[in-house]
Scaffold this motif. Sequence first.
Motif, PDB file in Angstrom:
ATOM      1  N   TYR A   1       0.832  -1.209   0.000  1.00 37.16           N
ATOM      2  CA  TYR A   1       0.000   0.000   0.000  1.00 37.16           C
ATOM      3  C   TYR A   1       0.860   1.250   0.000  1.00 37.16           C
ATOM      4  O   TYR A   1       0.602   2.205  -0.732  1.00 37.16           O
ATOM      5  N   ARG A   2       1.892   1.250   0.801  1.00 39.27           N
ATOM      6  CA  ARG A   2       2.761   2.429   0.848  1.00 39.27           C
ATOM      7  C   ARG A   2       3.529   2.604  -0.456  1.00 39.27           C
ATOM      8  O   ARG A   2       3.746   3.721  -0.916  1.00 39.27           O
ATOM      9  N   ARG A   3       3.938   1.501  -1.062  1.00 36.74           N
ATOM     10  CA  ARG A   3       4.730   1.572  -2.290  1.00 36.74           C
ATOM     11  C   ARG A   3       3.858   1.907  -3.502  1.00 36.74           C
ATOM     12  O   ARG A   3       4.204   2.770  -4.306  1.00 36.74           O
ATOM     13  N   ILE A   4       2.732   1.245  -3.643  1.00 28.36           N
ATOM     14  CA  ILE A   4       1.908   1.381  -4.841  1.00 28.36           C
ATOM     15  C   ILE A   4       0.916   2.535  -4.717  1.00 28.36           C
ATOM     16  O   ILE A   4       0.787   3.351  -5.631  1.00 28.36           O
ATOM     17  N   VAL A   5       0.203   2.615  -3.608  1.00 33.48           N
ATOM     18  CA  VAL A   5      -0.865   3.596  -3.452  1.00 33.48           C
ATOM     19  C   VAL A   5      -0.363   4.869  -2.767  1.00 33.48           C
ATOM     20  O   VAL A   5      -1.027   5.889  -2.790  1.00 33.48           O
ATOM     21  N   LYS A   6       0.827   4.790  -2.172  1.00 33.81           N
ATOM     22  CA  LYS A   6       1.463   5.954  -1.528  1.00 33.81           C
ATOM     23  C   LYS A   6       0.714   6.426  -0.280  1.00 33.81           C
ATOM     24  O   LYS A   6       0.656   7.619   0.007  1.00 33.81           O
ATOM     25  N   ARG A   7       0.121   5.475   0.436  1.00 31.11           N
ATOM     26  CA  ARG A   7      -0.543   5.805   1.689  1.00 31.11           C
ATOM     27  C   ARG A   7      -0.758   4.520   2.481  1.00 31.11           C
ATOM     28  O   ARG A   7      -0.591   3.421   1.957  1.00 31.11           O
ATOM     29  N   ASP A   8      -1.128   4.694   3.757  1.00 31.91           N
ATOM     30  CA  ASP A   8      -1.483   3.538   4.568  1.00 31.91           C
ATOM     31  C   ASP A   8      -2.857   3.025   4.146  1.00 31.91           C
ATOM     32  O   ASP A   8      -3.706   3.804   3.696  1.00 31.91           O
ATOM     33  N   PRO A   9      -3.100   1.741   4.310  1.00 32.52           N
ATOM     34  CA  PRO A   9      -4.420   1.208   3.971  1.00 32.52           C
ATOM     35  C   PRO A   9      -5.481   1.694   4.962  1.00 32.52           C
ATOM     36  O   PRO A   9      -5.183   1.983   6.114  1.00 32.52           O
ATOM     37  N   THR A  10      -6.701   1.756   4.490  1.00 34.67           N
ATOM     38  CA  THR A  10      -7.829   2.148   5.341  1.00 34.67           C
ATOM     39  C   THR A  10      -8.322   0.927   6.120  1.00 34.67           C
ATOM     40  O   THR A  10      -7.940  -0.215   5.845  1.00 34.67           O
ATOM     41  N   ALA A  11      -9.226   1.171   7.052  1.00 36.69           N
ATOM     42  CA  ALA A  11      -9.829   0.070   7.812  1.00 36.69           C
ATOM     43  C   ALA A  11     -10.607  -0.870   6.889  1.00 36.69           C
ATOM     44  O   ALA A  11     -10.569  -2.095   7.064  1.00 36.69           O
ATOM     45  N   ASP A  12     -11.271  -0.316   5.897  1.00 36.79           N
ATOM     46  CA  ASP A  12     -11.999  -1.155   4.937  1.00 36.79           C
ATOM     47  C   ASP A  12     -11.043  -2.022   4.122  1.00 36.79           C
ATOM     48  O   ASP A  12     -11.318  -3.197   3.863  1.00 36.79           O
ATOM     49  N   GLU A  13      -9.928  -1.448   3.721  1.00 37.02           N
ATOM     50  CA  GLU A  13      -8.939  -2.221   2.960  1.00 37.02           C
ATOM     51  C   GLU A  13      -8.314  -3.304   3.831  1.00 37.02           C
ATOM     52  O   GLU A  13      -8.043  -4.407   3.347  1.00 37.02           O
ATOM     53  N   PHE A  14      -8.120  -3.008   5.108  1.00 35.62           N
ATOM     54  CA  PHE A  14      -7.616  -4.032   6.014  1.00 35.62           C
ATOM     55  C   PHE A  14      -8.631  -5.168   6.144  1.00 35.62           C
ATOM     56  O   PHE A  14      -8.250  -6.340   6.156  1.00 35.62           O
ATOM     57  N   SER A  15      -9.910  -4.832   6.195  1.00 28.11           N
ATOM     58  CA  SER A  15     -10.955  -5.862   6.237  1.00 28.11           C
ATOM     59  C   SER A  15     -10.915  -6.726   4.983  1.00 28.11           C
ATOM     60  O   SER A  15     -11.109  -7.946   5.054  1.00 28.11           O
ATOM     61  N   GLU A  16     -10.644  -6.112   3.845  1.00 30.10           N
ATOM     62  CA  GLU A  16     -10.517  -6.876   2.598  1.00 30.10           C
ATOM     63  C   GLU A  16      -9.299  -7.800   2.652  1.00 30.10           C
ATOM     64  O   GLU A  16      -9.344  -8.925   2.143  1.00 30.10           O
ATOM     65  N   PHE A  17      -8.224  -7.344   3.270  1.00 33.42           N
ATOM     66  CA  PHE A  17      -7.034  -8.180   3.460  1.00 33.42           C
ATOM     67  C   PHE A  17      -7.401  -9.420   4.282  1.00 33.42           C
ATOM     68  O   PHE A  17      -7.016 -10.539   3.938  1.00 33.42           O
ATOM     69  N   ILE A  18      -8.160  -9.217   5.347  1.00 33.57           N
ATOM     70  CA  ILE A  18      -8.603 -10.335   6.183  1.00 33.57           C
ATOM     71  C   ILE A  18      -9.436 -11.311   5.359  1.00 33.57           C
ATOM     72  O   ILE A  18      -9.292 -12.530   5.487  1.00 33.57           O
ATOM     73  N   GLN A  19     -10.281 -10.803   4.483  1.00 34.95           N
ATOM     74  CA  GLN A  19     -11.100 -11.665   3.628  1.00 34.95           C
ATOM     75  C   GLN A  19     -10.235 -12.500   2.681  1.00 34.95           C
ATOM     76  O   GLN A  19     -10.528 -13.675   2.441  1.00 34.95           O
ATOM     77  N   ILE A  20      -9.175 -11.901   2.162  1.00 34.76           N
ATOM     78  CA  ILE A  20      -8.257 -12.654   1.295  1.00 34.76           C
ATOM     79  C   ILE A  20      -7.607 -13.783   2.091  1.00 34.76           C
ATOM     80  O   ILE A  20      -7.489 -14.912   1.611  1.00 34.76           O
ATOM     81  N   LEU A  21      -7.198 -13.501   3.320  1.00 31.80           N
ATOM     82  CA  LEU A  21      -6.617 -14.552   4.161  1.00 31.80           C
ATOM     83  C   LEU A  21      -7.624 -15.664   4.419  1.00 31.80           C
ATOM     84  O   LEU A  21      -7.278 -16.848   4.363  1.00 31.80           O
ATOM     85  N   LYS A  22      -8.868 -15.291   4.664  1.00 29.72           N
ATOM     86  CA  LYS A  22      -9.910 -16.299   4.898  1.00 29.72           C
ATOM     87  C   LYS A  22     -10.130 -17.170   3.664  1.00 29.72           C
ATOM     88  O   LYS A  22     -10.370 -18.368   3.785  1.00 29.72           O
ATOM     89  N   GLN A  23     -10.027 -16.575   2.489  1.00 28.44           N
ATOM     90  CA  GLN A  23     -10.201 -17.337   1.252  1.00 28.44           C
ATOM     91  C   GLN A  23      -9.116 -18.400   1.099  1.00 28.44           C
ATOM     92  O   GLN A  23      -9.347 -19.434   0.481  1.00 28.44           O
TER      93      GLN A  23
END
Length: 89
Positions: free
Chosen positions: A57-79
């Motif tokens: 996120y810091r390299r590509i998007v140039k910012r920290d991820p949001t809480a929603d994006e972190f939730s999406e990360f958790i969903q990827i792990l669950k998958q």
Amino acid sequence: MDKKVQKVLEEKIFEIFDKQNEINSITNSLELLSYDKNSFRYGIIFGRLYNSFYYQYRRIVKRDPTADEFSEFIQILKQHEKELLGLEF
């Protein structure tokens, strides 16, 4: 979630399967872990993925991820939960 970040995370998940020997080498070299090496191995795996998520996120998007994006990360792990927890060490 940013599509570029998601693609990198998916690649990192599959990279872990190729890096099992490295993870085993780390855990096997630490004698004090003899009682619970699997927990430490999973700590390495999920730590790598968590670190990659923030770094990308810091390299590509140039910012920290949001809480929603972190939730999406958790969903990827669950998958990929069964695959990751089914790793043979």
